[in-house]
Scaffold this active site. Structure first.
Site, short mmCIF file in Angstrom:
data_model
loop_
_atom_site.label_atom_id
_atom_site.label_comp_id
_atom_site.label_asym_id
_atom_site.label_seq_id
_atom_site.Cartn_x
_atom_site.Cartn_y
_atom_site.Cartn_z
N ASN A 1 0.86 -1.18 0.00
CA ASN A 1 0.00 0.00 0.00
C ASN A 1 0.90 1.23 0.00
O ASN A 1 1.50 1.56 1.02
CB ASN A 1 -0.89 -0.04 1.25
CG ASN A 1 -1.73 1.22 1.41
OD1 ASN A 1 -1.81 2.04 0.51
ND2 ASN A 1 -2.36 1.35 2.57
N TRP A 2 0.98 1.89 -1.14
CA TRP A 2 1.92 3.02 -1.27
C TRP A 2 1.36 4.32 -0.69
O TRP A 2 2.05 5.33 -0.65
CB TRP A 2 2.31 3.21 -2.74
CG TRP A 2 3.12 2.07 -3.30
CD1 TRP A 2 3.51 0.92 -2.63
CD2 TRP A 2 3.64 1.94 -4.62
NE1 TRP A 2 4.23 0.11 -3.47
CE2 TRP A 2 4.33 0.70 -4.70
CE3 TRP A 2 3.60 2.75 -5.78
CZ2 TRP A 2 4.96 0.26 -5.86
CZ3 TRP A 2 4.22 2.31 -6.93
CH2 TRP A 2 4.90 1.08 -6.97
N LYS A 3 0.10 4.31 -0.31
CA LYS A 3 -0.53 5.50 0.29
C LYS A 3 -0.29 6.73 -0.57
O LYS A 3 -0.21 6.62 -1.79
CB LYS A 3 -0.04 5.67 1.74
CG LYS A 3 -0.20 4.38 2.55
CD LYS A 3 -0.03 4.55 4.03
CE LYS A 3 -0.20 3.20 4.72
NZ LYS A 3 -0.15 3.28 6.15
N HIS B 1 -9.55 1.14 4.55
CA HIS B 1 -8.29 1.30 5.29
C HIS B 1 -8.53 2.18 6.52
O HIS B 1 -9.33 3.12 6.47
CB HIS B 1 -7.23 1.92 4.39
CG HIS B 1 -5.87 1.87 5.02
ND1 HIS B 1 -5.45 2.82 5.91
CD2 HIS B 1 -4.86 0.96 4.91
CE1 HIS B 1 -4.23 2.50 6.33
NE2 HIS B 1 -3.86 1.38 5.74
N GLU C 1 -6.95 4.53 7.73
CA GLU C 1 -6.76 5.97 7.50
C GLU C 1 -8.00 6.59 6.86
O GLU C 1 -8.34 7.73 7.12
CB GLU C 1 -5.49 6.20 6.65
CG GLU C 1 -4.23 5.99 7.50
CD GLU C 1 -3.04 5.41 6.75
OE1 GLU C 1 -2.99 5.51 5.51
OE2 GLU C 1 -2.15 4.85 7.42
N GLU D 1 -5.54 -5.14 10.36
CA GLU D 1 -4.50 -4.16 10.64
C GLU D 1 -4.82 -3.44 11.94
O GLU D 1 -5.60 -2.47 11.95
CB GLU D 1 -4.44 -3.12 9.50
CG GLU D 1 -4.13 -3.71 8.15
CD GLU D 1 -3.58 -2.65 7.20
OE1 GLU D 1 -2.41 -2.79 6.81
OE2 GLU D 1 -4.29 -1.68 6.90
N GLY E 1 2.33 1.99 10.85
CA GLY E 1 3.30 3.08 10.73
C GLY E 1 4.00 3.44 12.04
O GLY E 1 4.67 4.45 12.12
N SER F 1 3.22 -2.36 10.33
CA SER F 1 4.66 -2.45 10.56
C SER F 1 5.24 -3.82 10.17
O SER F 1 6.08 -4.36 10.89
CB SER F 1 5.00 -2.10 12.00
OG SER F 1 4.61 -0.75 12.27
N GLY G 1 2.78 -1.25 4.30
CA GLY G 1 2.83 0.18 3.98
C GLY G 1 4.25 0.63 3.78
O GLY G 1 4.85 0.45 2.72
N GLY G 2 4.85 1.21 4.82
CA GLY G 2 6.19 1.80 4.75
C GLY G 2 7.23 0.95 4.05
O GLY G 2 7.95 1.44 3.16
P1 PGA Z 1 2.72 0.13 7.70
O1 PGA Z 1 1.27 0.37 7.03
O2 PGA Z 1 3.24 -1.15 7.08
O3 PGA Z 1 3.52 1.32 7.32
O4 PGA Z 1 2.50 0.00 9.16
C1 PGA Z 1 0.40 -0.69 6.80
C2 PGA Z 1 -0.88 -0.18 6.20
O5 PGA Z 1 -1.34 0.90 6.56
O6 PGA Z 1 -1.50 -0.86 5.34
#
Ligand code: PGA
Length: 250
Positions: free
Chosen positions: A9-11, A95, A97, A167, A173, A213, A234-235
């Protein structure tokens, strides 16, 4: 046997040119991950270019959201067929967010899931509890509400095609991964709940990813758990070497 799925997930990151470069690196790294499904989710503006750049590779492309209507006066929104048109096979829905900052609810998640399935996109539906909810021992109740609400009135043969991503919001994050025991416990709970509501066959087929994470250091242990079928990253999905290692988990 459920096929493992690693999704990046590149956000809200990367210009089109940067996204195309990263996608090409992921596509190279994925050639050694035989039998696994790999998906990347760039921003809307980069979807078409990324799909074009890695056409024919084993890597699938996902939108990070969609709207449930087909077309019309919905300024700023993206329709399901627009994602297909831009080369997507998958779409992330709900998600945390989007839930936290953009008012996504279980009801809107459910409408989006149905709209995605209707055009043949595979939904990756995100669920997860806040830290305060975990501390109040409400994790299972929150997950149950999100699953029942997000999958409301779906048929069993639709549910078996879904991907659910657990998640925990406190792990996203933050560098704080759930322990494998904490993750597996919730994954098992989700599979049991799917079995109860939609039947055993759907529960055996639905894939449940862990997210929060995920790194090259913890992926191997997470993937050993019986009910963890992959990861939503994500990251670490923005760093080619890290994501390559995660895809090639052992
Ligand atoms: P993260 O994000 O790996 O940076 O914790 C995961 C996500 O939000 O899908």
């Amino acid at each position: 046997m459920r096929r493992s799925l690693i999704a990046g997930n590149w956000k809200m990151n990367k210009t089109i040119a940067e996204a195309v470069d990263l996608a090409r690196e992921v596509s190279r790294a994925a050639t050694t991950a035989a039998g696994r499904e790999v998906v990347i989710a760039p921003t809307f503006t980069a979807l078409a270019s990324v799909s074009e750049a890695i056409r024919g590779s084993v890597v699938g492309v996902a939108g990070q959201d969609l709207f449930w209507e087909e077309k019309g006066a919905f300024t700023g929104e993206i329709a399901p067929l627009m994602l297909k048109d831009a080369g997507c096979s998958h779409v992330i829905i709900g998600h945390s967010e989007r839930r936290q900052y953009f008012g996504e609810t279980d009801d809107s998640v459910c409408r989006k899931v149905k709209a995605a399935l209707a055009v043949g996109l595979t939904p990756i539906i995100c669920v997860g509890e806040l830290l305060s909810e975990r501390e109040e021992n409400r994790t299972f109740a929150v997950i149950e509400r999100q699953i029942r609400g997000g999958l409301d009135s779906l048929a069993a043969d639709q549910v078996e095609k879904l991907v659910i991503a657990y998640e925990p919001v406190w792990a996203i994050g933050t560098g704080k991964t759930a322990t494998t025991v904490q993750a597996e416990e919730v994954h098992r709970f989700i599979r049991r709940l799917v079995a109860e509501v939609f039947g055993k066959a759907a529960a055996e087929k639905v894939r449940i990813l862990y997210g929060g994470s995920v790194t090259p250091e913890n992926i191997d242990d997470l993937m050993k758990e019986a009910d963890i079928d992959g990861a939503l990253v994500g990251g670490a999905s923005l760093k080619p070497e890290s994501f390559a290692r995660i895809i090639n988990f052992t």
